[in-house]
Design a protein around this motif. Structure first.
Motif, short mmCIF file in Angstrom:
data_model
loop_
_atom_site.label_atom_id
_atom_site.label_comp_id
_atom_site.label_asym_id
_atom_site.label_seq_id
_atom_site.Cartn_x
_atom_site.Cartn_y
_atom_site.Cartn_z
N THR A 39 -2.92 -5.23 3.13
CA THR A 39 -2.66 -3.83 3.61
C THR A 39 -3.16 -3.64 5.02
N LEU A 40 -2.77 -2.52 5.64
CA LEU A 40 -3.10 -2.36 6.88
C LEU A 40 -4.70 -2.15 6.88
N GLY A 41 -5.35 -1.56 5.94
CA GLY A 41 -6.44 -1.16 6.10
C GLY A 41 -7.40 -2.49 6.02
N GLU A 42 -6.90 -3.42 5.26
CA GLU A 42 -7.60 -4.56 4.98
C GLU A 42 -7.46 -5.42 6.57
N ALA A 43 -6.59 -5.25 7.22
CA ALA A 43 -6.14 -6.14 8.48
C ALA A 43 -7.29 -5.45 9.68
N LEU A 44 -7.33 -3.91 9.42
CA LEU A 44 -8.42 -3.33 10.32
C LEU A 44 -9.68 -3.96 10.22
N ALA A 113 -7.47 6.68 4.54
CA ALA A 113 -7.51 7.90 3.62
C ALA A 113 -6.30 7.90 2.72
N GLY A 114 -5.48 6.61 2.78
CA GLY A 114 -4.32 6.67 1.77
C GLY A 114 -3.16 7.43 2.13
N ARG A 174 -2.45 -0.14 -2.18
CA ARG A 174 -1.62 -1.32 -2.71
C ARG A 174 -0.48 -1.91 -1.91
N PRO A 175 -0.15 -3.09 -1.74
CA PRO A 175 0.76 -3.52 -0.74
C PRO A 175 1.94 -2.79 -0.60
N ASP A 176 2.59 -2.39 -2.00
CA ASP A 176 3.82 -1.58 -1.78
C ASP A 176 3.52 0.04 -1.86
N ASP A 177 2.52 0.29 -1.19
CA ASP A 177 2.51 1.92 -1.05
C ASP A 177 2.87 2.19 0.33
N PRO A 178 3.60 3.54 0.71
CA PRO A 178 3.94 3.61 2.06
C PRO A 178 2.75 3.48 3.06
N PRO A 195 10.44 5.28 5.41
CA PRO A 195 9.30 4.69 4.80
C PRO A 195 8.79 3.40 4.92
N LEU A 196 7.70 2.99 5.67
CA LEU A 196 7.59 1.17 5.66
C LEU A 196 6.33 1.14 5.01
N THR A 197 6.37 0.26 4.04
CA THR A 197 5.21 -0.14 3.15
C THR A 197 4.03 -0.84 3.98
N HIS A 198 3.08 -1.24 3.35
CA HIS A 198 2.17 -2.30 3.90
C HIS A 198 2.74 -3.61 3.98
#
Length: 581
Positions: A39-44, A113-114, A174-178, A195-198
């Motif tokens: 996910t993007l949050g994990e990358a940050l 924050a999702g 989750r990876p398939d969340d927008p 909409p682009l997912t993680h």
């Protein structure tokens, strides 16, 4: 473009054909290994443990550096504040600010924050905000509020990031969340939100990194707005994923003096950057007036060139002009992508020594996890070398739009490939995109993309680059752009002639020639320039009659990345300031 007085006309979109599999116009980048972050949050969070960060250069040229650890801490506080205000995971948030640092804090606050952020152009005003709100439906507004009431369904949050009293714990995505929203150009009507997912965003970042050898030691420079997919996804998010040093220079600050791009590239030891064709042309033009300037550009190995048609003439001039400053001969990488593919997913290497100038420059091969093909009007894959409609599939490719806040399916083939608006062909193992299907002009017995005619006009030494628009002239059309006062316009030419081809190959009706709008260089008499442009177009394309109009005075309307808004220039209408590539 051929050097002959009359170049060969474009090949129309192919009729239905059958072909052996070995000769099919289809390319695959092969399998994509799993990205190292889900996910993007994990990358940050991972980047925050490293030594690098983001350098922002504002509109006054002031540079501010923020380590990834600082960006993460600021974003976590903003995420808590958003949650405390009542924004729940999955909610859409429109980001509007002209302060790059605040935009990045807000963007990552939403991610943690999702929430699903949509950066919009600050300069687009209330109209642009209304179009964005119309696409995404009910949403929050984070940042600067325009004067007057907000659009229906838009709930202002406040004036950007502020201290929080809530918990700093991020929401587990989750990876398939927008992950992020971006707007289409809206060329066929109102813009739609993609909409682009993680998973899609990180697949694109990982694929590019694998193909081009990018990693934590990469040093990148972006001079495009972060409210555009190229700025926020193609560069910023990719570089957070890499954990590398990234620089974002204010687009207006660089536009005021294109040589600042080179100044920053040298000072920051940049090896990776990007620019559309017109930016390369403007830079070369500016270099001619600064013969005593010098830079060390020997580290600059990856100059991605996309966002519009790549011109052989322009790229060769760019490479030749910067060779004395150490630019490697193979530094320019033509590429192709779109908001629906999380930006660029096809690219190659421009090699000036490959031979004579080409009418269309190949954009390379798909990155891992992506496949492209070219089909005819019946959806059958055409042979190599035949022009048809471009389709794409793969890990970064979105399959839905948001329209009025409702998810709508993207145009897909029967077997699930995304159908694009571009025409293309495959030859020698590479994809070549010739232009948009709706951009063909039938003139002089042949079909040409408008950008080909525009490039031929800008070859002339008395024409300023990046100010030319060509369009068909209807029988009842005076051709006048009407974008400046009559004292600022020189125009002539109209009559009867051949028609304009459509994307489907049907003949257009009521066409009577070609209209060309351009800007001469300072000191060039407008009447003289008008006749010379008309003669160039007649000789090169067989167009007759040709209406030619000089645009002077005010700056013509442009997109976020600097392209002319063709409908506005060619008709005088002021379009809504939606996102165009």
């Amino acid at each position: 473009m051929s050097g002959h007085p009359r170049a060969k006309a474009a090949v129309p979109i192919a009729a239905t054909v059958a072909t052996d599999r070995a000769d099919r116009a289809e390319l695959s980048g092969g399998p994509l290994p799993a990205p190292s972050a889900g996910t993007l949050g994990e990358a940050l969070r991972r980047a925050a443990r490293g030594p690098h960060g983001v350098l922002v250069i504002d509109g006054k040229g002031t540079a501010t550096h923020r380590p990834y650890a600082g960006l993460y801490a600021d974003a976590a506080r903003t995420a808590a504040e958003l949650a405390a205000a009542g924004a729940r995971p999955g909610a859409r948030v429109i980001l509007r600010t002209n302060r790059t640092g605040d935009l990045l804090t807000s963007f990552w606050g939403c991610v943690l924050a999702g929430l699903v952020p949509l950066p919009v152009s600050y300069g687009s005003g209330a109209d642009g905000l209304a179009e964005a709100a119309g696409a995404v439906g009910e949403a929050w507004l984070l940042g600067d509020e325009p004067s007057g009431p907000p659009p229906p369904g838009l709930r202002p949050f406040g004036q950007g990031p502020r201290p929080s009293t809530g918990s700093d714990a991020p929401v587990a995505a989750r990876p398939d969340d927008p992950a992020v929203l971006t707007l289409t150009s809206g060329s066929g009507g109102r813009p739609k939100a993609v909409p682009l997912t993680h998973r899609q965003v990180l697949a694109r970042a990982h694929g590019t990194a694998l193909v081009r050898g990018l990693g934590p030691d990469t040093r990148s420079l972006n001079r495009m707005p972060l409210d555009h997919v190229s700025g926020i996804v193609m560069f910023h998010v990719r570089d957070v994923y890499l954990g590398c040093h990234q620089v974002h220079a204010d687009a207006g600050w660089v536009r005021a003096d294109p040589l600042r791009w080179l100044d920053v590239a040298e000072a920051e030891r940049i090896d990776t950057t990007w620019a559309p064709n017109r930016v390369l042309a403007l830079l070369v033009d500016r270099l001619a007036g600064a013969p005593d300037r010098s830079w060390d550009l020997s580290r600059l190995r990856y100059v991605m060139n996309g966002g519009e048609a790549v011109k052989d003439r322009v790229v060769r001039r760019f490479v030749e002009a910067l060779a004395p400053h150490g630019l490697p001969a193979t530094a320019v990488h033509p590429g192709w992508g779109m908001p629906e593919t999380a930006s660029g997913v096809v690219d190659g290497v421009f090699r000036p020594a490959d031979g004579p100038r080409r009418r269309h420059v190949p954009v390379g091969t798909p990155q891992p996890g992506v496949s492209v093909r070219v089909v005819d009007e019946a959806g059958r894959v055409v042979p190599t070398g035949v022009v048809g409609r471009l389709q794409i599939t793969g890990a970064p490719v979105a399959d839905t739009y948001l329209v009025d806040g409702v998810a709508r399916p993207a145009p897909l083939s029967d077997d699930g490939w995304l159908v694009t608006d571009d025409l293309a062909f495959v030859a020698d193992g590479e994809l070549t995109v010739t232009g948009r299907a709706d951009g063909l002009i039938e003139v002089g017995g042949g079909r040409w993309h408008g950008h080909e005619i525009e490039d031929a006009v800008e070859e002339l030494p008395y024409v300023l680059p990046s100010f030319t628009v060509a369009r068909p002239l209807a029988a009842d059309d005076t051709g006048s752009a009407d974008v400046t006062s009559s004292a600022d316009v020189t125009s002539s030419g109209a009559g009867t002639g051949s028609g304009v081809g459509t994307a489907s190959g049907a003949d257009a009706t009521g066409s009577a020639g070609l209209a060309v709008f351009f800007r001469p260089r300072p000191g060039v008499p407008p009447d003289e320039a008008t006749e010379l442009v008309r003669e160039r177009v007649r000789r090169r394309f067989g167009a007759d009659p040709v209406h030619v109009e000089v645009l002077t005075g005010h700056e013509p309307p442009r997109t976020a990345t600097g392209k002319l808004r063709r409908p506005a220039v060619a008709t005088g209408r002021s379009p809504s300031p939606h996102r165009e590539a």
